[in-house]
Design a protein around this motif. Structure first.
Motif, PDB file in Angstrom:
ATOM      1  N   GLY A   1     -11.489   1.921   3.726  1.00 53.84           N
ATOM      2  CA  GLY A   1     -11.949   2.245   1.664  1.00 53.84           C
ATOM      3  C   GLY A   1     -11.062   2.211   1.477  1.00 53.84           C
ATOM      4  O   GLY A   1      -9.881   2.698   1.911  1.00 53.84           O
ATOM      5  N   VAL A   2     -10.687   2.562  -0.178  1.00 55.63           N
ATOM      6  CA  VAL A   2     -10.212   3.302  -1.115  1.00 55.63           C
ATOM      7  C   VAL A   2      -8.438   4.562  -0.284  1.00 55.63           C
ATOM      8  O   VAL A   2      -7.505   4.328  -0.073  1.00 55.63           O
ATOM      9  N   GLU A   3      -9.890   4.992  -0.206  1.00 55.89           N
ATOM     10  CA  GLU A   3      -8.919   7.126  -0.183  1.00 55.89           C
ATOM     11  C   GLU A   3      -7.615   6.759   1.603  1.00 55.89           C
ATOM     12  O   GLU A   3      -7.054   7.128   0.774  1.00 55.89           O
TER      13      GLU A   3
ATOM     14  N   PHE B   1       2.375  -1.530   0.582  1.00 59.07           N
ATOM     15  CA  PHE B   1       1.730  -2.436   0.254  1.00 59.07           C
ATOM     16  C   PHE B   1       0.364  -3.000   0.634  1.00 59.07           C
ATOM     17  O   PHE B   1       0.094  -2.644   1.624  1.00 59.07           O
ATOM     18  N   VAL B   2      -0.821  -2.817   0.166  1.00 60.55           N
ATOM     19  CA  VAL B   2      -2.406  -2.628   0.477  1.00 60.55           C
ATOM     20  C   VAL B   2      -2.701  -3.491   0.543  1.00 60.55           C
ATOM     21  O   VAL B   2      -3.021  -4.332  -0.633  1.00 60.55           O
TER      22      VAL B   2
ATOM     23  N   GLN C   1     -10.180  -2.166  -7.235  1.00 57.18           N
ATOM     24  CA  GLN C   1      -9.125  -1.772  -5.911  1.00 57.18           C
ATOM     25  C   GLN C   1      -8.293  -1.691  -6.470  1.00 57.18           C
ATOM     26  O   GLN C   1      -7.341  -0.519  -6.453  1.00 57.18           O
ATOM     27  N   ALA C   2      -7.594  -2.615  -7.152  1.00 56.12           N
ATOM     28  CA  ALA C   2      -6.164  -2.766  -7.489  1.00 56.12           C
ATOM     29  C   ALA C   2      -6.602  -1.258  -8.510  1.00 56.12           C
ATOM     30  O   ALA C   2      -4.889  -0.595  -8.458  1.00 56.12           O
ATOM     31  N   GLU C   3      -6.996  -1.698  -9.448  1.00 59.29           N
ATOM     32  CA  GLU C   3      -6.754  -0.286 -10.296  1.00 59.29           C
ATOM     33  C   GLU C   3      -6.470   1.392  -9.365  1.00 59.29           C
ATOM     34  O   GLU C   3      -5.559   1.944  -9.751  1.00 59.29           O
TER      35      GLU C   3
END
Length: 286
Positions: A160-162, A180-181, A189-191
């Motif tokens: 996940g994002v975290e 680079f994610v 997600q990008a934000e």
């Protein structure tokens, strides 16, 4: 004269780097006026082996692919270097070899072997602290060159994002030039990545995901420095080729799909035939 990737980054404007699966496509990216080109491992695997991106390309194959692309275009080439192709001594060789062939930047990811496309399920990650050591080694290995290092994490689809943000910021502290994610599929997600990763960063847009809606202006305003359109040209070429082949099979000729075909003259311009004609005319035998 084309700007270097460092110069482009210093200018502070978003760098759009369309993906190229081969040297011809890299030339088309340059002819379209983009400032940089991205050598996609997904595309390299598809065009070289006709296979999916499951870590099947060797270091030697990827390096030769990069060499041909650098030879074909004056643009800065940003290349996929997967996980470094083995242990830490393999990584040393990989970084030095990519720098030697003249690529402008490589990205290294935190997957275990065998790695796979970051958009696929089943991705497994190395320990974050172990990847920090790897990236520090990569920074040391490229010290003699101007090649930039992009630290990639594939944690988004796994944890996940975290966790992706945590790893991106951790990797940024190693001396890597950008982070680079990978695997971003939604605008949210990008934000979130843009908001919580303050350093220089890369976004990859994969056609068919929600992020395809984002314009270059949107991405720049979020705070990204580089954007890849990794698969756009490959998917376009594959669809057009399949359509032409189907028409040829059904109709016995390609008249129904003429609009999908470049003319012979157009193609000769794409591959730069005029340069060789001019050189031959000036220096060839009378």
């Amino acid at each position: 004269m084309m700007s270097t990737l460092k110069e482009l980054l210093s200018a502070g404007k978003l760098i759009q780097a369309p993906g190229a699966a081969d040297a011809l496509t890299a030339r088309l990216v340059e002819q379209a006026g983009f400032p940089a080109v991205y050598m996609t491992g997904f595309g390299a695997t598809a065009t070289t082996l006709g296979m999916p991106d499951l870590g099947l390309m060797t270091q030697t194959e990827m390096l030769e692919h990069a060499r041909r692309m650098v030879r074909a275009t004056a643009l800065p080439v940003i290349a996929d270097a997967d996980t470094g192709y083995g242990g830490i001594t393999n990584l040393l060789r990989t970084v030095e070899d990519y720098a030697q062939v003249g690529v402008a930047a490589i990205h290294l990811e935190d997957q275990t072997l065998p790695k796979r496309c970051g958009q696929l399920s089943g991705v497994q990650l190395v320990d974050a602290d172990a990847q920090v050591r790897t990236l520090k080694g990569a920074v040391r290995a490229r010290a003699w060159s101007d090649m930039l290092l992009i630290a990639r994490t594939d944690a988004l689809g796994v944890h996940g994002v975290e966790e992706a943000v945590r790893r991106a910021n951790l990797y940024a502290e190693t001396g890597a030039d950008l982070v680079f994610v990978d695997g971003v599929k939604t605008i949210a997600q990008a934000e979130a990545i843009a908001r919580h990763v303050p350093g220089r960063k890369v976004l990859s847009i994969v056609d068919g995901n929600e992020t395809q809606q984002l314009t270059a202006s949107d991405i720049e305003q979020m705070g990204f420095d580089v954007v890849f359109y990794a698969l756009s040209t490959l998917l376009a070429a594959a669809r057009a080729s399949a359509r032409v082949l189907e028409a040829l099979s059904v109709n016995g000729n390609t008249m129904a799909v003429t609009d999908d075909l470049a003319t012979y003259g157009e193609f000769m311009k794409m591959v730069g035939l005029h340069r060789y004609h001019d050189f031959e005319k000036e220096f060839g035998q009378a």
